[in-house]
Design a protein around this motif. Sequence first.
Motif, PDB file in Angstrom:
ATOM      1  N   ARG A 103      -8.085  -8.479   8.547  1.00 47.60           N
ATOM      2  CA  ARG A 103      -7.720  -9.406   9.619  1.00 47.60           C
ATOM      3  C   ARG A 103      -8.840 -10.405   9.871  1.00 47.60           C
ATOM      4  N   HIS A 159       0.859  -1.183   0.000  1.00 49.08           N
ATOM      5  CA  HIS A 159       0.000   0.000   0.000  1.00 49.08           C
ATOM      6  C   HIS A 159       0.896   1.234   0.000  1.00 49.08           C
ATOM      7  N   ARG A 173      -7.707 -12.446  -0.467  1.00 49.73           N
ATOM      8  CA  ARG A 173      -6.815 -11.972   0.586  1.00 49.73           C
ATOM      9  C   ARG A 173      -5.348 -12.229   0.274  1.00 49.73           C
ATOM     10  N   ARG A 215      -6.263   3.362   6.916  1.00 51.33           N
ATOM     11  CA  ARG A 215      -6.251   2.080   6.225  1.00 51.33           C
ATOM     12  C   ARG A 215      -7.648   1.825   5.661  1.00 51.33           C
ATOM     13  N   THR A 253      -7.523   5.607  11.055  1.00 53.30           N
ATOM     14  CA  THR A 253      -6.296   4.798  11.130  1.00 53.30           C
ATOM     15  C   THR A 253      -5.553   4.775   9.798  1.00 53.30           C
ATOM     16  N   SER A 310      -7.558  -0.560  -0.965  1.00 51.65           N
ATOM     17  CA  SER A 310      -6.689  -1.023   0.120  1.00 51.65           C
ATOM     18  C   SER A 310      -5.218  -0.769  -0.204  1.00 51.65           C
ATOM     19  N   ASN A 311      -4.905  -0.580  -1.486  1.00 52.94           N
ATOM     20  CA  ASN A 311      -3.524  -0.310  -1.896  1.00 52.94           C
ATOM     21  C   ASN A 311      -3.208   1.178  -1.976  1.00 52.94           C
ATOM     22  N   ASP A 330     -13.525  -6.010   6.141  1.00 56.90           N
ATOM     23  CA  ASP A 330     -12.990  -6.408   7.438  1.00 56.90           C
ATOM     24  C   ASP A 330     -13.945  -5.981   8.550  1.00 56.90           C
ATOM     25  N   LEU A 339      -5.829  -5.856   0.781  1.00 52.28           N
ATOM     26  CA  LEU A 339      -4.994  -5.752   1.975  1.00 52.28           C
ATOM     27  C   LEU A 339      -5.791  -5.372   3.225  1.00 52.28           C
ATOM     28  N   HIS A 340      -5.112  -5.514   4.356  1.00 54.82           N
ATOM     29  CA  HIS A 340      -5.559  -5.015   5.669  1.00 54.82           C
ATOM     30  C   HIS A 340      -6.795  -5.753   6.199  1.00 54.82           C
ATOM     31  N   ARG A 398      -9.937  -0.918   4.902  1.00 49.27           N
ATOM     32  CA  ARG A 398     -10.064  -2.342   5.239  1.00 49.27           C
ATOM     33  C   ARG A 398     -11.364  -2.874   4.653  1.00 49.27           C
ATOM     34  N   SER A 422     -11.223   7.157   7.296  1.00 53.14           N
ATOM     35  CA  SER A 422     -10.568   6.288   8.273  1.00 53.14           C
ATOM     36  C   SER A 422      -9.616   7.064   9.172  1.00 53.14           C
TER      37      SER A 422
END
Length: 1003
Positions: free
Chosen positions: A378, A42, A395, A223, A221, A345-346, A228, A375-376, A225, A219
């Motif tokens: 969890r 990213h 993923r 990111r 943070t 996400s990138n 997610d 990405l990102h 996601r 966001s």
Amino acid sequence: MMQPQRNERTGNLPVAIVGVACRLPGAPNVQEFWKLLTAARHTIAEPSPERRRTFLGQIPERGGFLDSIDSFDASFFGLSPFEALRIDPHHRLMLETVWEALEDAGLPPDQLAGSRTGVYTSWFGGHYWQLLHEAGVSDVHAYLGSHRSSAPAGRIAHLLDLRGPAMGTEAHCASSLVAVHHARRALEAGEIEMAIVGGVNLLLRPDERAGLADAGIISPTYRSRFGDEDADGYVPAEGAVTLILKPLDDAIAAGDPVYATILGSGVCSNGRQALSASSTGVAGQEDLLRMTLREAGLSPADIDYVEAHGPGTAQGDVVELTALGNVLGEGREAGRPCLVGSVKSNIGHAEAAAGMAGLLKTALALRYRTIPATLHVRQPISLLAADDAPIELARYTQAWPDRGVPAVAGVTALGMFGIGAHVILGEAPPVTPPSRPAVDRAMLLPLSAEDPAALAGLASAYADTLAMARNPEDVCYSAGAHRTHLSHRVAVAAADRRTLVERLRRLADRRRIGEVAGKPARVVFVFSGQGSQWHGMARELLETEPVFARSMRECDELIRAEGGWSLLDLLAGETPMTGDDRVQPALWAIQVGLARMWRHWGIEPDLVIGHSMGEIAAATTAGALTPRDGAAVICRRSVLVGTLREPGAMVAVAIGEHEANEAIGEYADQVSVAVVNSGWSTVLAGTQDAVDTVVAPLRERGVHCRPVRTNYASHSPNVEPLRDGLVSALADVCPRAGDVPMHSTALDREVRGDELDAQYWMSNLREPVRFASAVRAVLADEVPTLFVEMSPHPLLVPAIDDEIAACEADFATAVPSLVRDVPAGESMRVALGAAYERGRVPDWSRLYDSGQRVSLPTYPWQRTRFWFSPPAQAPVRQVQSPPPPQEPPPQEPPTLVPPTLVPPTLVAPALVAPALAEQIASRAAEILAAPIDSIDTAAPLHVAGMDSVLAARLCLRLKQELDLRVPYADLIEDRSLLEVAEELCGKAARAESAELADLSLAH
């Protein structure tokens, strides 16, 4: 006319993506973007120090940012600094990526002029206009360059002279994908033949998104996601993406590499199906997906992958994934879920360009049959947790699922107020490149730019490309046939790849290289006389150049019919060629073959000049003699000269005609000036003893004297005994009007083809060769000229260079076709490169008859910073009333000039015009905000960025300051500033002359 191949189920016309370009965070080009995706990286980061200086308002902590958004290669696009400063950086980015996408498509932009090509753009603008407005800059250039959503499309259409629709599209974050939809529909309907679609997003004022952050959409943070459980919003990002679209059939027919095909697209709105006006609903998205599947003639189970809108917002992700699962699960077998991902996400959410960023990612994934990771993530949200879920997050980077059928994918973009767009892409049809035999021959690589520094950058990039290329000929072919040829040019010829790469690297080290190609040079084919022959000549071309070999076979048959001997056998033999009856026909055939090669390669002569026996090949090339008649003249005449009873001699001396006549002196009845090659080169002819006597003192003085290899003294009384026999022998020759003008060096004037009868060919043998005069006649026109010598070795190039120097004609150049002991293929291509550097464009498909298009380096932009810095305190812009008109000063009554005092001549306009052109140029530079040395008076003002609005300002200044009335159209048309000044001076001179004449009559 072939009908386009439509979808069997729907009747839709598949559309091909044939060119792509991008500028995305961490990815300045498409290749780097794909590397970023497949490496699962990213690029969300803090803004660089360079980028921080271009934010308006609060500087964000992190995001997906581009660098150098304040810099632009304005001169490349013909824009003045004045205008470039007022153009929104969104527009600038779009201009550059459009050019790069067309280059990627192998479509020279200049060849699109007049085409029904549509331009569809999307961007969220206004902030740069606000900056300009606050700084008190609100003129029409600022308004058009920064304020209107349709401006980028219109500017692109004007720049490339495109005649299809040019429109801006705004549908919030679905804007760019909606633009793709409109373009596809126009292509399908036959309204346009090609489409340029571009989307750009810049975060000039990121703090305006504070409201989105408060609503949990941005966001905290940093990111994205997507899918997610902890998704907390999207990360704003910048980016630019441009795609070139064509009907698939047209792309295949043109041999265009295809990234992917667009099988269907759709756009719709939620209406009131969502919970609020600003959100999207499940039902609306399901409708969009089903509508697009019907449009493409596909079932939900046909979709392998979906590039989702996927911003990473908690509510938005659930709605989108629910809709995808509900639709794509229909009819899908267990164990084969549809993979889903999001490029956000990138790189973050590129808003106005987001849909096209996802589309580009998916097209690349189809091309390389690889699905990059999202990405990102969890812990996927619960609706994806079931084992039998119809959709699954991608993923990790993985190979495309192989179902034994072409791959299919969908791309979604969603915007505020429920607007949505979906595009379905298919894998490009497989293409098997044609097999071709390996050819070992010299290469010519053409490079061009609008700036010498850019040209050096290209040389370096092409050296790297050629070093790694599978077939270096394909690189050379593609650079010639699939690039626009710009004003600064260099052509590099070499016999092999290694040498070509080395020469390119040496050029790149010089930093600033190339010739400026103005108007295409006039081409003059020059055919030398006897003396250029050498053992082994023409052998390489016979083996490597089919056009030359075919011409030589034809000439061989004609010579065999005339003389009973084989030219080809003679050239292949081990014994050096001797005798005029062999040498002259051989030279004639080689000269005709060389001229045919040049013409086959697309370089047509504007004039031919022959020197002595070279006039026979010149007349053959001009079409005044058929090849059969040309062979008859050269063969019969060369046999007859061998019957002369009194041998003669010819000696080339390095002195001019006047000095040569002085040297001849009392021997004028035995020696004459046979040839005048230049002001420093003549040939003396006469009896052997007399010539030796005349030459001896010259040698003693250190004058260079070189005997000509011949047994008779042509162009002198020595050949007069041949007259009756030669005229009789050539009685059946039938000259005709040619298709190329010919300047006779025997008569020292242009001749008609039908004048070249038997009597003429006797004059050609008897009269002195006025070659220098012919060259001076060409140079007198003062137009760019390229002389190309047709011979196995240059005899006339030094003489032409002498005349060019004597006339100070730096607009002219002379090159040889072949040079003894230099590989023939390389020598020919060096000369062809000279023609290219002087504005002529060879037929690259003939030069590389088996060439295939390959990817090439993109243009190296030479950017300059154009940016208004925010004022410390916004000034109040005062609107001033125009000053009251001033009374003109009283004029003195005209002085009556008595007739005897009227000047007999006026000052020639050509002497005054350069000064006037400089006066206009200095004022133009001020108006364009450009350095004075950037205004070339030998070029049109529009090259420096002059447009109609600025031209009107310049006209007003010229009237106020110079009392010069110039129509503004004269300042933007395709004439040089010097030509405009000459016309103005001419008009003034004629008016003055008429006034003086009237005064004379009054007295």
